[in-house]
Design a protein around this motif. Structure first.
Motif, PDB file in Angstrom:
ATOM      1  N   ALA A 120       8.501  -2.624  -2.304  1.00  0.00           N
ATOM      2  CA  ALA A 120       7.700  -1.851  -3.266  1.00  0.00           C
ATOM      3  C   ALA A 120       8.361  -0.514  -3.593  1.00  0.00           C
ATOM      4  CB  ALA A 120       6.295  -1.623  -2.718  1.00  0.00           C
ATOM      5  N   GLY A 121       9.098   0.039  -2.648  1.00  0.00           N
ATOM      6  CA  GLY A 121       9.827   1.280  -2.904  1.00  0.00           C
ATOM      7  C   GLY A 121      10.911   1.087  -3.948  1.00  0.00           C
ATOM      8  N   ALA A 122      11.559  -0.088  -3.924  1.00  0.00           N
ATOM      9  CA  ALA A 122      12.578  -0.395  -4.928  1.00  0.00           C
ATOM     10  C   ALA A 122      11.951  -0.537  -6.307  1.00  0.00           C
ATOM     11  CB  ALA A 122      13.322  -1.667  -4.548  1.00  0.00           C
ATOM     12  N   MET A 123      10.765  -1.121  -6.368  1.00  0.00           N
ATOM     13  CA  MET A 123      10.077  -1.236  -7.663  1.00  0.00           C
ATOM     14  C   MET A 123       9.768   0.156  -8.207  1.00  0.00           C
ATOM     15  SD  MET A 123       7.640  -4.611  -7.272  1.00  0.00           S
ATOM     16  CE  MET A 123       6.567  -3.906  -6.051  1.00  0.00           C
ATOM     17  N   SER A 147       0.829  -1.208   0.000  1.00  0.00           N
ATOM     18  CA  SER A 147       0.000   0.000   0.000  1.00  0.00           C
ATOM     19  C   SER A 147       0.862   1.257   0.000  1.00  0.00           C
ATOM     20  CB  SER A 147      -0.965   0.012   1.188  1.00  0.00           C
ATOM     21  OG  SER A 147      -0.252  -0.014   2.401  1.00  0.00           O
ATOM     22  N   HIS A 148       2.018   1.207   0.650  1.00  0.00           N
ATOM     23  CA  HIS A 148       2.936   2.347   0.617  1.00  0.00           C
ATOM     24  C   HIS A 148       3.455   2.564  -0.799  1.00  0.00           C
ATOM     25  CE1 HIS A 148       3.081   3.098   4.903  1.00  0.00           C
ATOM     26  NE2 HIS A 148       3.276   1.809   5.111  1.00  0.00           N
ATOM     27  N   GLY A 149       3.709   1.472  -1.497  1.00  0.00           N
ATOM     28  CA  GLY A 149       4.186   1.571  -2.872  1.00  0.00           C
ATOM     29  C   GLY A 149       3.176   2.241  -3.775  1.00  0.00           C
ATOM     30  N   ALA A 150       1.921   1.867  -3.638  1.00  0.00           N
ATOM     31  CA  ALA A 150       0.880   2.481  -4.453  1.00  0.00           C
ATOM     32  C   ALA A 150       0.708   3.964  -4.101  1.00  0.00           C
ATOM     33  CB  ALA A 150      -0.439   1.734  -4.266  1.00  0.00           C
ATOM     34  N   TYR A 151       0.766   4.263  -2.818  1.00  0.00           N
ATOM     35  CA  TYR A 151       0.680   5.656  -2.383  1.00  0.00           C
ATOM     36  C   TYR A 151       1.873   6.460  -2.926  1.00  0.00           C
ATOM     37  CZ  TYR A 151       0.818   9.725   0.689  1.00  0.00           C
ATOM     38  OH  TYR A 151       0.883  11.000   1.173  1.00  0.00           O
ATOM     39  N   ALA A 172      11.346   2.906  -7.489  1.00  0.00           N
ATOM     40  CA  ALA A 172      12.608   3.565  -7.821  1.00  0.00           C
ATOM     41  C   ALA A 172      13.124   3.103  -9.180  1.00  0.00           C
ATOM     42  CB  ALA A 172      13.647   3.290  -6.732  1.00  0.00           C
ATOM     43  N   VAL A 173      13.065   1.797  -9.440  1.00  0.00           N
ATOM     44  CA  VAL A 173      13.567   1.258 -10.706  1.00  0.00           C
ATOM     45  C   VAL A 173      12.705   1.730 -11.877  1.00  0.00           C
ATOM     46  CG1 VAL A 173      13.847  -0.888 -12.023  1.00  0.00           C
ATOM     47  CG2 VAL A 173      14.719  -0.731  -9.699  1.00  0.00           C
ATOM     48  N   VAL A 174      11.398   1.657 -11.725  1.00  0.00           N
ATOM     49  CA  VAL A 174      10.504   2.080 -12.812  1.00  0.00           C
ATOM     50  C   VAL A 174      10.676   3.577 -13.070  1.00  0.00           C
ATOM     51  CG1 VAL A 174       8.084   2.312 -13.514  1.00  0.00           C
ATOM     52  CG2 VAL A 174       8.855   0.221 -12.400  1.00  0.00           C
ATOM     53  N   PHE A 175      10.761   4.364 -12.009  1.00  0.00           N
ATOM     54  CA  PHE A 175      10.925   5.814 -12.157  1.00  0.00           C
ATOM     55  C   PHE A 175      12.256   6.142 -12.841  1.00  0.00           C
ATOM     56  CE2 PHE A 175      12.091  10.070 -10.809  1.00  0.00           C
ATOM     57  CZ  PHE A 175      10.907  10.771 -11.014  1.00  0.00           C
ATOM     58  N   ALA A 176      13.350   5.539 -12.361  1.00  0.00           N
ATOM     59  CA  ALA A 176      14.670   5.805 -12.937  1.00  0.00           C
ATOM     60  C   ALA A 176      14.723   5.374 -14.402  1.00  0.00           C
ATOM     61  CB  ALA A 176      15.753   5.105 -12.128  1.00  0.00           C
TER      62      ALA A 176
END
Length: 98
Positions: free
Chosen positions: A59-62, A31-35, A64-68
């Motif tokens: 989820a934060g790493a996912m 849920s933090h990842g979606a937020y 970060a990778v998608v954003f980068a």
């Protein structure tokens, strides 16, 4: 007591807004990842903010990778597009599994 500027007073030019450089560490948890997707979307939309580094766990790493990846492919707009596509695909696949 404030006074209105005189009609002959020179107008002040607005100073350009400074860019704020930030480094992000994103927390895990579904849920933090979606937020966080929404937060990253807003940060990418705001040209006053420059993300210099991004990392995360779970989820934060996912995120970060998608954003980068998006930033390297096409800048802010591509990063926003990739995050949206990623989170919509993850949420759709999981919803069908149950």
């Amino acid at each position: 007591m404030s006074r209105a500027p005189s009609p002959t007073a020179p107008k002040r030019a607005q100073a350009p807004q400074a860019v704020k450089t930030v480094n992000l560490a994103l927390q895990g948890g579904g849920s933090h990842g979606a937020y966080t997707w929404g937060v990253l979307d807003a940060l990418a939309e705001d040209t006053r903010i420059e993300i210099s580094a991004i990392s995360g766990s779970s989820a934060g790493a996912m995120n970060a990778v998608v954003f980068a990846s998006g930033m390297s492919e096409g800048g802010r707009e591509r990063a926003r597009e990739k995050l949206e596509k990623f989170w919509l695909s993850v949420s759709s696949e999981h919803a069908r599994a149950f």
